[in-house]
Design an enzyme around this catalytic site. Structure first.
Site, PDB file in Angstrom:
ATOM      1  N   GLY A  15       8.205   8.078  10.917  1.00  0.00           N
ATOM      2  CA  GLY A  15       8.570   8.583   9.589  1.00  0.00           C
ATOM      3  C   GLY A  15       9.922   8.061   9.124  1.00  0.00           C
ATOM      4  N   GLU A 138      15.996   0.376   4.829  1.00  0.00           N
ATOM      5  CA  GLU A 138      15.108   0.747   5.924  1.00  0.00           C
ATOM      6  C   GLU A 138      14.604  -0.525   6.584  1.00  0.00           C
ATOM      7  OE1 GLU A 138      11.605   3.074   4.875  1.00  0.00           O
ATOM      8  OE2 GLU A 138      10.723   2.605   6.823  1.00  0.00           O
ATOM      9  N   GLU A 147       9.874  -9.675  15.213  1.00  0.00           N
ATOM     10  CA  GLU A 147       9.780  -9.835  13.751  1.00  0.00           C
ATOM     11  C   GLU A 147      11.023  -9.425  12.977  1.00  0.00           C
ATOM     12  OE1 GLU A 147       5.464  -9.626  14.789  1.00  0.00           O
ATOM     13  OE2 GLU A 147       7.190  -8.428  15.324  1.00  0.00           O
ATOM     14  N   LYS A 183      15.869  10.286  27.812  1.00  0.00           N
ATOM     15  CA  LYS A 183      15.960   8.949  28.405  1.00  0.00           C
ATOM     16  C   LYS A 183      15.482   7.841  27.469  1.00  0.00           C
ATOM     17  CE  LYS A 183      17.112   8.520  32.390  1.00  0.00           C
ATOM     18  NZ  LYS A 183      18.512   8.710  32.788  1.00  0.00           N
ATOM     19  N   PRO A 184      14.316   8.011  26.798  1.00  0.00           N
ATOM     20  CA  PRO A 184      13.899   6.935  25.873  1.00  0.00           C
ATOM     21  C   PRO A 184      14.971   6.631  24.830  1.00  0.00           C
ATOM     22  CG  PRO A 184      12.117   8.525  26.158  1.00  0.00           C
ATOM     23  CD  PRO A 184      13.327   9.099  26.843  1.00  0.00           C
ATOM     24  N   THR A 185      15.642   7.654  24.327  1.00  0.00           N
ATOM     25  CA  THR A 185      16.694   7.459  23.327  1.00  0.00           C
ATOM     26  C   THR A 185      17.880   6.711  23.930  1.00  0.00           C
ATOM     27  OG1 THR A 185      16.008   9.444  22.177  1.00  0.00           O
ATOM     28  CG2 THR A 185      18.237   8.664  21.715  1.00  0.00           C
ATOM     29  N   CYS A 372      -9.889   3.674 -10.099  1.00  0.00           N
ATOM     30  CA  CYS A 372     -10.134   2.233 -10.001  1.00  0.00           C
ATOM     31  C   CYS A 372     -11.599   1.953  -9.621  1.00  0.00           C
ATOM     32  CB  CYS A 372      -9.141   1.598  -9.036  1.00  0.00           C
ATOM     33  SG  CYS A 372      -8.959  -0.158  -9.337  1.00  0.00           S
ATOM     34  N   GLN A 376     -15.286   2.465 -11.728  1.00  0.00           N
ATOM     35  CA  GLN A 376     -16.346   1.471 -11.879  1.00  0.00           C
ATOM     36  C   GLN A 376     -17.686   2.047 -11.398  1.00  0.00           C
ATOM     37  OE1 GLN A 376     -14.734  -1.927  -9.761  1.00  0.00           O
ATOM     38  NE2 GLN A 376     -13.062  -2.220 -11.238  1.00  0.00           N
ATOM     39  N   HIS A 494      -4.498   3.233 -11.079  1.00  0.00           N
ATOM     40  CA  HIS A 494      -4.238   4.039  -9.877  1.00  0.00           C
ATOM     41  C   HIS A 494      -3.268   5.145 -10.278  1.00  0.00           C
ATOM     42  CE1 HIS A 494      -6.275   1.686  -6.780  1.00  0.00           C
ATOM     43  NE2 HIS A 494      -6.005   0.639  -7.537  1.00  0.00           N
ATOM     44  N   GLU A 496      -2.652   7.722  -8.956  1.00  0.00           N
ATOM     45  CA  GLU A 496      -1.957   8.315  -7.803  1.00  0.00           C
ATOM     46  C   GLU A 496      -0.571   7.699  -7.576  1.00  0.00           C
ATOM     47  OE1 GLU A 496      -4.493   6.254  -7.721  1.00  0.00           O
ATOM     48  OE2 GLU A 496      -4.634   5.069  -5.870  1.00  0.00           O
TER      49      GLU A 496
HETATM   50  N1  GLN Z   1     -12.649  -3.930  -6.225  1.00  0.00           N
HETATM   51  C1  GLN Z   1     -12.400  -3.482  -7.559  1.00  0.00           C
HETATM   52  C2  GLN Z   1     -11.712  -4.531  -8.407  1.00  0.00           C
HETATM   53  O1  GLN Z   1     -11.146  -5.469  -7.907  1.00  0.00           O
HETATM   54  C3  GLN Z   1     -11.579  -2.204  -7.542  1.00  0.00           C
HETATM   55  C4  GLN Z   1     -10.191  -2.425  -7.087  1.00  0.00           C
HETATM   56  C5  GLN Z   1      -9.479  -1.154  -6.693  1.00  0.00           C
HETATM   57  O2  GLN Z   1     -10.089  -0.104  -6.526  1.00  0.00           O
HETATM   58  N2  GLN Z   1      -8.194  -1.238  -6.497  1.00  0.00           N
HETATM   59  O3  GLN Z   1     -11.724  -4.423  -9.591  1.00  0.00           O
END
Ligand code: GLN
Length: 528
Positions: A15, A138, A147, A183-185, A372, A376, A494, A496
């Protein structure tokens, strides 16, 4: 310039993003201007081409940058838009250096990790620090990974040039008989010291708050003061962490070390909000996806639901359902759910299961939210089962009527990285629709990441049969669709990605409210 560099020890998944975001929030609550930077050591330019199974969610910023999911955490905590330049990957740094070398930018020199590469990194973070009081950096991955070695080396150098506080996030396991093992720390701190970095503060992730003597022991072995060792216990929600850090006095120590005056934080509102997360009437929400085994793949969806609970007095019980399971055994898993959500996704696997879930929601008037790909598929389901068309998306089935089709500008692209229709796009909403009622605005911006969209050719036919197109983008893409018969709404965006703890996503709040109502109506019907 002032930086707080947060590194992770012992193992990943502790986290770091949440700890970074919590510290940033507490500094911001003190009126400081805080910048965020994340290093990711991988050689991809960005994570846009990575599989969610490997990498978790690909988060999209307002400017269209495809970035690590930690940026989602930063934005959700800070309630502000972050720019793509804050994401510094190995790929971006090496690309920059190689392009510069080809142009003759290092003429006469042999280009090396030190000083050239580390200088590029330092210059970049210093640029990000312009106009900011503090920048939180971060460092992705774990100390000791090949890396991120060059990032850590750059941070070692930065410490000699600017005000830098190094925060080490570590893990303290607790044995079956309750012993807290340091110890790990101790070993992890040695490793950090061996690359020239001494932690200034140590944040201890553990199942619970550590005993005083455990903190004392860590302080003794790791060259820090006891008051610089902090708890990061398991919590009810990630949003509780700033409250813990504040109680522990994390910022007080950071400010002192950075040479900044102490100032109090205004934390009350945040504290009140945390009391409301996921408390109230239980509503089961089904999330039908294809990356279900990796919860991180839908991190923003989960958080957007959590935010909405704090504003609706609902307790969301999430049921993660693998779409292929519905294909095999039907909609059994959806029974009893008060809301169904189909999130975004790519590729054919599980598509028919998701379409069945949409159909089940529509026929049983269960509140539905599509994101998204979810939008569709809502259109495909409607075309098939309401309009009687043999429809699909050309992403999955080229033989059927392409209700959903590749966007014209996507045709013939030879490069896959960074070429989707992405970032914030303006959407114009139609009044008297679910969308308008949710956003209470005619014009909104939401973030996108897709190549396919509803085929405009078939829109009139779908609309004639009752599908509502309630949002259109200025470039003519159908952005939001709805049912008239019950609460069902889906967006090409999206939604969200723009949900924040202090500013929940309107569509998620509307969806959760509808789910609550649906539950209460069901109860009433039972009682009568
Ligand atoms: N695969 C779909 C597209 O490219 C939906 C993409 C998604 O859900 N982000 O349009």
């Amino acid at each position: 310039m002032r930086f707080l560099v947060l590194v992770g020890s012992i193992m990943s998944g502790l986290g770091k993003g949440i700890a970074s975001a919590s510290i940033a929030k507490l500094l911001k609550m003190r009126g400081l201007k805080v910048g965020m930077v994340k290093f990711d050591g991988y050689l991809n330019v960005d994570c846009g081409t990575m599989n969610p199974f490997r990498h978790g969610e690909v988060f999209v910023l307002q400017d269209g940058s495809e970035v690590d999911m930690d940026f989602g955490t930063y934005e959700r905590f800070l309630n502000e838009d972050i720019k793509g330049s804050a994401s510094i990957t190995g790929g971006k740094i090496f690309k920059k250096i190689i392009e510069k070398e080809r142009k003759g930018g290092y003429l006469g020199e042999d280009v090396q990790f030190v000083p050239h590469l580390t200088r590029e990194i330092k210059n970049w973070v210093k640029k990000e620090a312009e106009g900011k009081d503090v920048v939180i950096i971060e460092v992705g991955g774990t100390v000791g990974d090949l890396e991120n070695g060059y990032f850590l080396e750059a941070m070692r150098q930065l410490k000699a040039e600017e005000e830098v506080v190094v925060a080490q996030l570590t893990y303290v396991p607790i044995t079956a008989n309750g012993e807290e093992k340091t110890k790990p720390t101790q070993h992890a701190t040695r490793l950090l010291q061996s690359i020239g970095l001494q932690p200034d503060i140590i944040i201890c992730r553990a199942e619970r708050n550590l005993k005083k003597e455990t903190k004392r022991k860590i302080a003794l072995y790791c060259n820090v003061r006891e008051e610089d060792v902090f708890n990061d216990p398991k919590l009810e929600s990630v949003y509780h962490l700033p409250l813990i850090f504040e109680k522990e006095g994390v910022c007080k120590r950071i400010l002192a070390k950075l040479g900044l005056k102490y100032r109090a934080a205004n934390i009350k509102q945040w504290a009140n909000l945390t009391k409301r997360i996921n408390k109230g009437e239980r509503v089961e929400i089904a999330i039908v996806g294809k990356y279900i085994s990796v919860k991180d793949a839908y991190a923003s969806v989960k958080e957007a639901i959590m935010h909405a609970t704090a504003y609706t007095r609902a307790k969301a019980v999430l049921k993660w359902i693998e779409a292929e399971r519905i294909e095999k055994e039907g909609v059994r898993a959806l029974r009893g759910c008060k809301g169904i959500l189909v999130p975004g996704g790519f590729g054919k696997r599980g598509i028919e299961g998701k379409i069945k879930a949409v159909e089940f929601a529509r026929k049983n008037k269960i509140p539905f939210l599509g994101l998204c790909l979810g939008m569709q598929l809502m259109a495909v389901e409607f075309a098939r089962n309401v309009c009687g068309m043999e429809a699909s998306s050309s992403e999955f089935d080229k033989a059927k009527i392409p209700i959903v089709d590749l966007l014209p500008e996507q045709r013939g692209l030879s490069q896959l990285g960074g070429t989707m229709r992405k970032g914030a796009i303006k959407i114009i909403l139609k009044e008297n629709t679910l969308a308008f009622n949710a956003y209470k605005s005619k014009e909104i911006y939401e973030r996108h990441r897709h190549r396919y969209a509803l085929n405009r050719e078939y829109l009139p036919e779908l609309e004639k049969k009752g599908l509502v197109v309630s949002g259109m983008s200025s470039d003519g893409v159908a952005e939001i669709i709805e049912w008239k018969t019950s609460f069902g709404i889906a967006t090409q965006a999206h939604a969200e990605f723009t949900s924040r703890f202090e500013r929940p996503a309107p569509l998620f709040v509307a969806f959760l409210k509808a789910a609550l109502e649906f539950k209460l109506k069901g109860k009433e019907a039972k009682n009568n």
